[in-house]
Design a protein around this motif. Sequence first.
Motif, mmCIF file in Angstrom:
data_model
loop_
_atom_site.group_PDB
_atom_site.id
_atom_site.type_symbol
_atom_site.label_atom_id
_atom_site.label_comp_id
_atom_site.label_asym_id
_atom_site.label_seq_id
_atom_site.Cartn_x
_atom_site.Cartn_y
_atom_site.Cartn_z
ATOM 1 N N MET A 1 1.132 -1.048 0.099
ATOM 2 C CA MET A 1 -0.211 0.082 -0.401
ATOM 3 C C MET A 1 0.461 1.194 -0.353
ATOM 4 O O MET A 1 0.867 2.042 -0.937
ATOM 5 N N ALA A 2 1.546 1.528 0.982
ATOM 6 C CA ALA A 2 2.870 2.662 0.985
ATOM 7 C C ALA A 2 3.817 2.433 -0.380
ATOM 8 O O ALA A 2 3.725 4.007 -1.107
ATOM 9 N N THR A 3 3.299 1.307 -1.346
ATOM 10 C CA THR A 3 4.666 2.034 -2.506
ATOM 11 C C THR A 3 3.300 2.917 -3.860
ATOM 12 O O THR A 3 4.252 3.330 -3.811
ATOM 13 N N VAL A 4 2.961 1.652 -3.292
ATOM 14 C CA VAL A 4 1.742 2.385 -4.322
ATOM 15 C C VAL A 4 1.050 3.913 -3.940
ATOM 16 O O VAL A 4 1.268 4.361 -5.324
ATOM 17 N N ALA A 5 1.291 3.765 -2.807
ATOM 18 C CA ALA A 5 0.465 5.243 -2.599
ATOM 19 C C ALA A 5 1.346 6.308 -2.780
ATOM 20 O O ALA A 5 1.803 7.583 -3.848
ATOM 21 N N GLY A 6 2.869 6.134 -2.279
ATOM 22 C CA GLY A 6 4.255 6.849 -2.254
ATOM 23 C C GLY A 6 4.496 7.132 -3.732
ATOM 24 O O GLY A 6 4.649 8.561 -3.966
ATOM 25 N N ASN A 7 4.885 6.186 -4.838
ATOM 26 C CA ASN A 7 4.713 6.670 -6.552
ATOM 27 C C ASN A 7 3.675 7.206 -7.226
ATOM 28 O O ASN A 7 4.097 7.883 -7.730
ATOM 29 N N THR A 8 2.425 6.316 -7.093
ATOM 30 C CA THR A 8 1.672 7.111 -7.719
ATOM 31 C C THR A 8 1.297 9.204 -6.478
ATOM 32 O O THR A 8 1.296 9.224 -7.626
ATOM 33 N N LEU A 9 1.296 9.298 -5.654
ATOM 34 C CA LEU A 9 1.806 10.971 -4.732
ATOM 35 C C LEU A 9 3.630 11.488 -6.068
ATOM 36 O O LEU A 9 2.801 12.836 -6.611
ATOM 37 N N SER B 1 8.526 5.740 -11.533
ATOM 38 C CA SER B 1 7.431 5.623 -10.903
ATOM 39 C C SER B 1 6.646 4.590 -11.075
ATOM 40 O O SER B 1 5.530 3.513 -9.900
ATOM 41 N N ILE C 1 5.261 0.582 -9.790
ATOM 42 C CA ILE C 1 3.968 -0.003 -8.803
ATOM 43 C C ILE C 1 3.634 -1.219 -9.925
ATOM 44 O O ILE C 1 3.282 -2.156 -8.864
#
Length: 321
Positions: free
Chosen positions: A39-47, A70, A74
């Motif tokens: 969840m942190a990986t997807v959220a961080g790279n999406t951000l 990024s 994902i």
Amino acid sequence: MVDKHWGNQTAITELIILGFGNLPDLQILLFLMFQVIYMATVAGNTLIVVLIVAGQHLHTPMYFFLGNLSCLEICYTSTILPRLLASVLTGDKTISVSGCITQLYFFGSLACTECYLLAVMSYDRYLAICKPLHYSTLMNSRFCLHLAAGSWLNGCLATATFVLFLSQLIFCGPNEIDHFYCDSIPLIELSCSDTHQVILLAFILVSVFTLPPFLLTLTSYVCIITTILRIPSTTGKQKAFSTCSSHLIVVTIFYGSIMIVYLLPKHDTLRDLNKVVSLCYTVLTPLVNPLIYSLRNREVKEALCKAVSKYVAFTKTCRDS
């Protein structure tokens, strides 16, 4: 390519990925840990992608390539972690041979693409630091598009060639892969076909498609460090190094962990260490990339602060109305 001596053995259609099954008491903890990481990986790279797209001052070659990286991270982590999470949660460790080869294709093509993107980003930093007067001319938008498209295309083509040959192999047992995803070496070891051609092809593809970007990355940073050391002022050195330090950290983690995994002797006693180190480039690198680039990059932090300020102002306006 089929070994004539495999006789009347029946070809298997399912494989068992052992994963971290040797830690039965930690399955719940592993599930929660990998869930949070995913969840942190997807959220961080999406951000990171959203900030680059929304921030006009981030529409530069360096951030264009960072946005590509990024997006790749994902996809990269999504080829491994969702299936690993399902396996840990349900206890079902089986995967079809075709499914395993499919996962290997996507993982391999994305890993190869990352090698090229990291090389392109290092070349971008080389031009910015070593040839600043020619940077805007050399690194124009059309050239950036060609470099990014070439990175994705090379990664897909190289892995497609390997997977095409790999899919011709016959698997007749044993069917256990002592890893947490379908890696090429454990999969080839399970085949009862003649694997010499596939191994030779893998060596050729690695030499042609992944060694050049690694050498380009290495050469770029040798030139960058040499140029930085020639800068007379300490402030100038710090400013020049700050523009590439984030990328250098990512490159070191990615290539360092891959080298340890594939250069370690293939002994049974080192299998668990192999899994742990493999987590570095399959799970850790996609997770820490947004943190490294955001915490060590002033422009990204400024874009994030502006986005938060706009969001707070928007929510306050909505409440008042």
